[in-house]
Scaffold this motif. Sequence first.
Motif, mmCIF file in Angstrom:
data_model
loop_
_atom_site.group_PDB
_atom_site.id
_atom_site.type_symbol
_atom_site.label_atom_id
_atom_site.label_comp_id
_atom_site.label_asym_id
_atom_site.label_seq_id
_atom_site.Cartn_x
_atom_site.Cartn_y
_atom_site.Cartn_z
ATOM 1 N N VAL A 93 0.865 -1.181 0.000
ATOM 2 C CA VAL A 93 0.000 0.000 0.000
ATOM 3 C C VAL A 93 0.900 1.229 0.000
ATOM 4 N N ASN A 94 0.675 2.117 -0.980
ATOM 5 C CA ASN A 94 1.545 3.293 -1.134
ATOM 6 C C ASN A 94 1.007 4.529 -0.428
ATOM 7 N N GLU A 95 -0.316 4.652 -0.297
ATOM 8 C CA GLU A 95 -0.886 5.857 0.298
ATOM 9 C C GLU A 95 -2.196 5.526 1.003
ATOM 10 N N TRP A 96 -2.366 6.050 2.216
ATOM 11 C CA TRP A 96 -3.578 5.823 3.015
ATOM 12 C C TRP A 96 -4.374 7.109 3.134
ATOM 13 N N LYS A 97 -5.689 6.987 3.220
ATOM 14 C CA LYS A 97 -6.576 8.125 3.467
ATOM 15 C C LYS A 97 -7.186 7.931 4.849
ATOM 16 N N ASP A 98 -7.066 8.914 5.734
ATOM 17 C CA ASP A 98 -7.572 8.822 7.106
ATOM 18 C C ASP A 98 -9.090 9.002 7.105
ATOM 19 N N GLY A 127 3.672 0.880 2.919
ATOM 20 C CA GLY A 127 4.497 -0.296 3.149
ATOM 21 C C GLY A 127 3.755 -1.583 2.867
ATOM 22 N N ALA A 128 4.297 -2.673 3.388
ATOM 23 C CA ALA A 128 3.726 -4.010 3.178
ATOM 24 C C ALA A 128 2.695 -4.327 4.266
ATOM 25 N N TYR A 129 1.597 -4.969 3.852
ATOM 26 C CA TYR A 129 0.523 -5.355 4.765
ATOM 27 C C TYR A 129 0.095 -6.786 4.449
ATOM 28 N N VAL A 130 -0.551 -7.408 5.426
ATOM 29 C CA VAL A 130 -1.022 -8.783 5.290
ATOM 30 C C VAL A 130 -2.545 -8.780 5.361
ATOM 31 N N ILE A 131 -3.181 -9.499 4.466
ATOM 32 C CA ILE A 131 -4.646 -9.580 4.432
ATOM 33 C C ILE A 131 -5.110 -10.486 5.568
ATOM 34 N N GLU A 132 -6.003 -9.968 6.407
ATOM 35 C CA GLU A 132 -6.534 -10.786 7.500
ATOM 36 C C GLU A 132 -8.025 -11.088 7.343
ATOM 37 N N GLU A 133 -8.715 -10.376 6.455
ATOM 38 C CA GLU A 133 -10.137 -10.614 6.253
ATOM 39 C C GLU A 133 -10.551 -10.023 4.910
ATOM 40 N N ILE A 134 -11.587 -10.609 4.318
ATOM 41 C CA ILE A 134 -12.141 -10.074 3.079
ATOM 42 C C ILE A 134 -13.635 -9.871 3.286
ATOM 43 N N GLN A 135 -14.081 -8.638 3.069
ATOM 44 C CA GLN A 135 -15.495 -8.302 3.172
ATOM 45 C C GLN A 135 -15.961 -7.786 1.819
ATOM 46 N N GLY A 136 -16.578 -8.673 1.056
ATOM 47 C CA GLY A 136 -17.012 -8.323 -0.286
ATOM 48 C C GLY A 136 -15.797 -8.077 -1.177
ATOM 49 N N SER A 137 -15.677 -6.828 -1.677
ATOM 50 C CA SER A 137 -14.533 -6.478 -2.515
ATOM 51 C C SER A 137 -13.530 -5.614 -1.745
ATOM 52 N N ARG A 138 -13.612 -5.675 -0.437
ATOM 53 C CA ARG A 138 -12.720 -4.866 0.409
ATOM 54 C C ARG A 138 -11.805 -5.785 1.220
ATOM 55 N N LEU A 139 -10.524 -5.496 1.180
ATOM 56 C CA LEU A 139 -9.537 -6.261 1.926
ATOM 57 C C LEU A 139 -9.258 -5.564 3.260
ATOM 58 N N ILE A 140 -9.379 -6.290 4.350
ATOM 59 C CA ILE A 140 -9.028 -5.769 5.666
ATOM 60 C C ILE A 140 -7.616 -6.265 5.959
ATOM 61 N N VAL A 141 -6.693 -5.330 6.224
ATOM 62 C CA VAL A 141 -5.290 -5.696 6.360
ATOM 63 C C VAL A 141 -4.759 -5.301 7.722
ATOM 64 N N LYS A 142 -3.585 -5.849 8.025
ATOM 65 C CA LYS A 142 -2.826 -5.465 9.229
ATOM 66 C C LYS A 142 -1.374 -5.303 8.794
ATOM 67 N N PRO A 143 -0.596 -4.539 9.545
ATOM 68 C CA PRO A 143 0.818 -4.377 9.179
ATOM 69 C C PRO A 143 1.547 -5.717 9.214
ATOM 70 N N SER A 144 2.460 -5.899 8.275
ATOM 71 C CA SER A 144 3.203 -7.168 8.244
ATOM 72 C C SER A 144 4.405 -7.130 9.167
#
Length: 144
Positions: A93-98, A127-144
């Motif tokens: 992920v290169n850029e996050w929106k708060d 940075g790099a993140y790990v997928i922990e859940e998928i809700q429809g077409s949205r990936l819920i991630v956590k820092p790796s």
Amino acid sequence: MNGWMMWLSLAGLVVIFELFTGTFYLLMISVGLLAGAVVAALQFTTPAQLIVAALVGAAATAALHKSKYGWKGNRDVSRNPDVNMDIGQSLQVNEWKDLGNGKFAARTMYRGALWDVELQHSAGYPGAYVIEEIQGSRLIVKPS
């Protein structure tokens, strides 16, 4: 036909039924029937045979149920890596929106497509993140 032969015949019949169903639970019942055959061969009364067969079959079934081969229970499919191969995979992920309240959102490429990504309970840094859940077409991630 002797009593122990009847018990062995019943155990064999249950094993045959188990071959059609593919569960180990019928095998545990057949273990109880085998215990009934042993008690019958030792010349115990019919009520004693029934009690031993029931107790051994129930104990074997309960032991199987508690083992890793028993009933698994229902897990949340959106978090289950056995159902969804993307759980546990890494992405960049290169850029996050708060979004406020400790939630961050982003759009990123993953497996050749653009996905909505959501980060909860952590600051959104590139940075790099790990997928922990998928809700429809949205990936819920956590820092790796």
